[in-house]
Design a protein around this motif. Structure first.
Motif, PDB file in Angstrom:
ATOM      1  N   ALA A 251       0.827  -1.177  -0.040  1.00 41.88           N
ATOM      2  CA  ALA A 251      -0.098   0.011   0.046  1.00 41.88           C
ATOM      3  C   ALA A 251       0.839   1.375   0.202  1.00 41.88           C
ATOM      4  O   ALA A 251       0.501   2.277  -0.859  1.00 41.88           O
ATOM      5  N   GLU A 252       2.024   1.172   0.766  1.00 43.52           N
ATOM      6  CA  GLU A 252       2.977   2.303   0.741  1.00 43.52           C
ATOM      7  C   GLU A 252       3.418   2.752  -0.525  1.00 43.52           C
ATOM      8  O   GLU A 252       3.594   3.716  -1.181  1.00 43.52           O
ATOM      9  N   ASP A 253       3.869   1.269  -1.277  1.00 41.00           N
ATOM     10  CA  ASP A 253       4.553   1.676  -2.657  1.00 41.00           C
ATOM     11  C   ASP A 253       3.223   2.263  -3.495  1.00 41.00           C
ATOM     12  O   ASP A 253       3.734   2.927  -4.355  1.00 41.00           O
ATOM     13  N   LEU A 254       1.988   1.732  -3.392  1.00 37.35           N
ATOM     14  CA  LEU A 254       0.994   2.327  -4.309  1.00 37.35           C
ATOM     15  C   LEU A 254       1.070   3.975  -4.093  1.00 37.35           C
ATOM     16  O   LEU A 254       0.615   4.480  -4.983  1.00 37.35           O
ATOM     17  N   LYS A 255       0.849   4.237  -2.756  1.00 34.85           N
ATOM     18  CA  LYS A 255       0.851   5.598  -2.542  1.00 34.85           C
ATOM     19  C   LYS A 255       1.921   6.354  -2.968  1.00 34.85           C
ATOM     20  O   LYS A 255       1.606   7.412  -3.436  1.00 34.85           O
ATOM     21  N   LYS A 256       3.021   5.820  -2.985  1.00 34.39           N
ATOM     22  CA  LYS A 256       4.186   6.524  -3.612  1.00 34.39           C
ATOM     23  C   LYS A 256       3.831   6.735  -5.033  1.00 34.39           C
ATOM     24  O   LYS A 256       4.136   7.718  -5.568  1.00 34.39           O
ATOM     25  N   ILE A 257       3.411   5.845  -5.676  1.00 37.90           N
ATOM     26  CA  ILE A 257       3.253   5.857  -7.313  1.00 37.90           C
ATOM     27  C   ILE A 257       2.217   6.677  -7.441  1.00 37.90           C
ATOM     28  O   ILE A 257       2.203   7.611  -8.592  1.00 37.90           O
ATOM     29  N   GLU A 258       1.106   6.869  -6.547  1.00 40.03           N
ATOM     30  CA  GLU A 258       0.140   7.798  -6.839  1.00 40.03           C
ATOM     31  C   GLU A 258       0.699   9.362  -6.450  1.00 40.03           C
ATOM     32  O   GLU A 258       0.250  10.145  -7.472  1.00 40.03           O
ATOM     33  N   PHE A 259       1.438   9.544  -5.505  1.00 37.90           N
ATOM     34  CA  PHE A 259       2.085  10.705  -5.282  1.00 37.90           C
ATOM     35  C   PHE A 259       2.976  11.118  -6.530  1.00 37.90           C
ATOM     36  O   PHE A 259       3.007  12.535  -6.753  1.00 37.90           O
ATOM     37  N   LEU A 260       3.783  10.230  -6.970  1.00 41.85           N
ATOM     38  CA  LEU A 260       4.529  10.738  -8.258  1.00 41.85           C
ATOM     39  C   LEU A 260       3.787  11.199  -9.311  1.00 41.85           C
ATOM     40  O   LEU A 260       4.108  12.154 -10.229  1.00 41.85           O
ATOM     41  N   GLU A 261       2.540  10.269  -9.573  1.00 42.00           N
ATOM     42  CA  GLU A 261       1.591  10.672 -10.584  1.00 42.00           C
ATOM     43  C   GLU A 261       1.107  12.023 -10.308  1.00 42.00           C
ATOM     44  O   GLU A 261       1.001  12.959 -11.445  1.00 42.00           O
ATOM     45  N   LYS A 262       0.446  12.259  -9.022  1.00 42.96           N
ATOM     46  CA  LYS A 262       0.102  13.658  -9.011  1.00 42.96           C
ATOM     47  C   LYS A 262       1.288  14.778  -9.070  1.00 42.96           C
ATOM     48  O   LYS A 262       1.301  15.818  -9.683  1.00 42.96           O
ATOM     49  N   GLU A 263       2.516  14.368  -8.858  1.00 45.75           N
ATOM     50  CA  GLU A 263       3.735  15.387  -8.967  1.00 45.75           C
ATOM     51  C   GLU A 263       3.813  15.689 -10.490  1.00 45.75           C
ATOM     52  O   GLU A 263       3.892  16.656 -10.977  1.00 45.75           O
TER      53      GLU A 263
END
Length: 690
Positions: A251-263
């Motif tokens: 879940a933490e990795d998915l969240k990081k990916i989501e943050f990168l997409e938003k960035e």
């Protein structure tokens, strides 16, 4: 045809005749006047125009002819009028004759009706006299039959009393024989029971030894089973912990990916914003150039069409500038929104990581919620670990003693679960200390005396203390006497008195009775219908005649009407008194089809002994009752129509009309069992306080 109709017809005819006569005379006069006028005109004309005499003769003949016709018409009308008057008189005479005949018939009819009424009245009077005579004879017959029936009943009662006396004597003899037989049977049974008890004791001892061995074997098996289960649970916890850890990392990795997409999305919008700003700057340069060219054209006095064309192009550029400014504002808003979402997401992710780290510390792969690994790497209860850490701290820092392995205990105490348990234990200890301190302070305040009062009222205080001591001694003596008096009566009767005293002093119902009773155990008499107003102690076997049954506090009492204790009261409990002779028709149940309304919360019971609580009804509830009666434990109770019972208490209940009552459904035993028990305890405590 009635008289009124004839009169109306005559009036109409006469009015028609008069109107015809008036019409004829009027027209004749009118014609005459017209003729005269014509004649005058003609005469004047003839005078003027020299009309001949022959014409005058013709005119006179015409006038004579017309006058003759008018006379003939007047004669005809006069003859018709006379004929109508004769006819009218004839009709009037016939009408008078008819009215006289009718009056005569009505008089004869009235006389006939009066004669019939008189005959009917005489017949009714004769019928009434006959009925009165029959009723008198019937009453005499009924009185004779009642007298005969009364004599027969008296003879039957005398015969039954004799039979009952003989039956009582026979029953007494049979009871005596039965008692002797029962005594022998009891002695034989006692011996058999003694031998049976000895045999059972031996068997129980053998069974106990067998059970002890079985329990020891089972304990060993349970210990081994617990160890096996603990190992399995530890393995399951380890697997579950690893699974949850993997899920959290994923879940933490998915969240990081989501943050990168938003960035990336944010950077794209920033690039768009930069491109829009560049376009805006270029557009502003073009607008400036256009404005400069328009000014040059105006200065050169160029053609208007060329100036208007340039101004239109300038307007188009300004419109494009406004559109670009709107797009730039929208991009800025999107960038701010994405930035806020990123910040919020980072905060939430931080909170989740913090919570997960706390959970990981509280429940890891080797520990549970209430267990923690101590310094010896063994599972230990958090409250035991907390108590151990508190004890070690007190011994080391307060009593200055050496504590074995203090560092390991302190390391275990730093666990968050042990810290929570330590805080809980310390809070309880501080609360207890605070309550004890308040108790000492409140007890000490009762003995505070100011110095001035102590100096000025020293003698008075001494006298008051002496009086207080004497009053306390008297109270102790009275209490000892009451205890001695209470000790002299039967224990069950004493329990009943105490319970009834706590119930209150109200009296709800009283009943007239006529009975002879015998006291079976030592009891108190009461000076009034009050369980606190005790009198003398009466021995078992004392006989009384009673005349009233009362219900102070819902418990039944007899009023004594004979002997030295006349006017006093005694309990009506069937355990303590027995009825030898009953000369009244009062039964233990009285039918009363009304409803009861609750003035306060009250328990409803399943049994007549008022032991098993069914439900607790609140203030304002209404129930239908079928009546009230006396239970086996000497309580006056209401019988509810659904088969439950409730003690009579006018302080908490009142009777209302059944028509206006809406009975509640109280079949909620499963839902309200715990509430009813709590309410019952509260009610009993309140009654004791009162």
């Amino acid at each position: 045809m009635t008289k009124e109709e004839k009169d109306k017809l005559n009036n109409d005819n006469s009015s028609n005749t008069d109107s015809q006569a008036k019409n004829v005379s009027f027209f004749n006069r009118l014609k005459q006047q017209v003729k005269i006028l014509n004649f005058k005109n003609e005469k004047q004309t003839t005078d003027d125009e020299n009309i001949t005499q022959a014409d005058d003769i013709v005119l006179e003949e015409e006038l004579k002819r017309k006058e003759k016709e008018a006379k003939e018409r007047a004669f005809k009308l006069e003859s018709a009028r006379k004929k109508f008057e004769k006819e009218q008189k004839r009709i009037e005479e016939e009408h008078k004759k008819n009215m006289a005949d009718r009056a005569e018939q009505e008089r004869l009819e009235a006389e006939r009706i009066a004669r019939e009424k008189e005959l009917e009245r005489q017949r009714i009077e004769e019928e009434k006299a006959r009925k009165r005579e029959e009723e008198r004879l019937e009453r005499e017959r009924i009185a004779r039959e009642k007298e005969l029936e009364r004599q027969r009943i008296e003879e039957e009662k005398a015969r039954k009393r004799e039979e009952e006396r003989l039956e009582r004597e026979r029953i007494a003899r049979e009871k005596e024989l039965e008692r002797q037989r029962i005594e022998e049977e009891k002695a034989r049974k006692r011996e058999e029971e003694r031998l049976e008890r000895e045999r059972i004791a031996r068997e129980k001892e053998l069974e106990r030894q067998r059970i002890e061995e079985e329990k020891a074997r089972k304990r060993e098996e349970e210990r081994l089973e617990r160890e096996r289960i603990e190992k399995e649970q530890a393995e399951q916890r380890r697997k579950l912990f690893q699974k949850k850890d993997k899920e959290f990392k994923l879940a933490e990795d998915l969240k990081k990916i989501e943050f990168l997409e938003k960035e990336n999305e944010k950077k794209e919008h920033e690039n768009n914003l930069l491109a829009l700003n560049t376009s805006l700057i270029a557009l502003e340069d073009k607008i400036g150039e256009k404005a400069l060219s328009i000014n040059k054209l105006k200065n050169r006095n160029a053609e208007k069409e060329q100036i208007l064309l340039e101004e239109k192009r300038l307007g188009t550029l300004l419109t494009q500038k406004q559109i670009l400014q709107k797009d730039i504002a929208a991009e800025k808003k999107l960038i701010e929104k994405i930035q806020k979402n990123l910040e919020l997401g980072h905060k939430i992710d931080g909170f989740k990581k913090e919570i997960y780290s706390i959970k990981k510390e509280v429940v890891n792969e080797d520990e549970t919620i209430f267990k923690v690994k101590n310094h010896e790497n063994k599972l230990e209860n958090i409250f035991i670990a907390a108590f151990t850490s508190i004890k070690a701290f007190v011994l080391k820092y307060i009593f200055k003693k050496e504590v074995k392995d203090y560092n390991g205990i302190n390391k275990t105490a730093k666990n968050i679960k042990v810290k929570i348990a330590t805080s809980f234990i310390l809070a309880i200890l501080l609360s207890l200390c605070f309550l004890i301190m308040l108790k000492f302070i409140s007890s000490a305040k009762e003995h505070y005396v100011s110095f001035d009062d102590l100096q000025t009222t020293a003698v008075d205080t001494t006298d008051e203390m002496k009086k207080q001591k004497e009053a306390e001694e008297r109270a102790k003596i009275l209490e000892a006497q009451e205890k001695a008096n209470a000790a002299r009566i039967d224990l069950e009767a004493q329990d009943e008195e105490i319970t009834a005293k706590l119930a209150g002093t109200f009296v709800s119902y009283s009943f007239d009775v006529n009975r002879e009773i015998t006291v079976n155990k030592k009891l108190h008499t009461f000076k009034s219908a009050n369980w606190s107003d005790t009198g003398d102690v009466i021995e078992a076997g004392t006989k009384f005649t009673v005349d009233k049954l009362v219900s102070p506090a819902g418990y039944m009492m007899y009023r004594i009407s004979s002997g030295d204790h006349a006017g006093q009261f005694v309990t009506a409990n069937e355990k303590f008194v027995s009825v030898d002779k009953k000369n009244d028709n009062f039964s233990n149940f009285v039918s009363r089809q009304v409803a009861i309304k609750f003035l306060a919360s009250q328990n409803v019971y399943k049994d007549q002994e008022i032991n098993d609580v069914r439900v607790t009804m609140s203030n304002g509830a209404v129930l239908n009752i079928s009546g009230y009666g006396i239970s086996k434990n000497n309580r006056l109770i209401y019988h509810i129509t659904d088969g439950s019972f409730i003690p009579v208490n006018p302080v908490r209940l009142t009777e209302v009309n059944r028509e206006s009552a809406n009975s509640k459904n109280i079949n909620k035993e499963d839902k309200n069992s715990s509430n009813s028990q709590r309410n019952s305890t509260t009610q009993n405590t309140t009654q004791r306080n009162r």
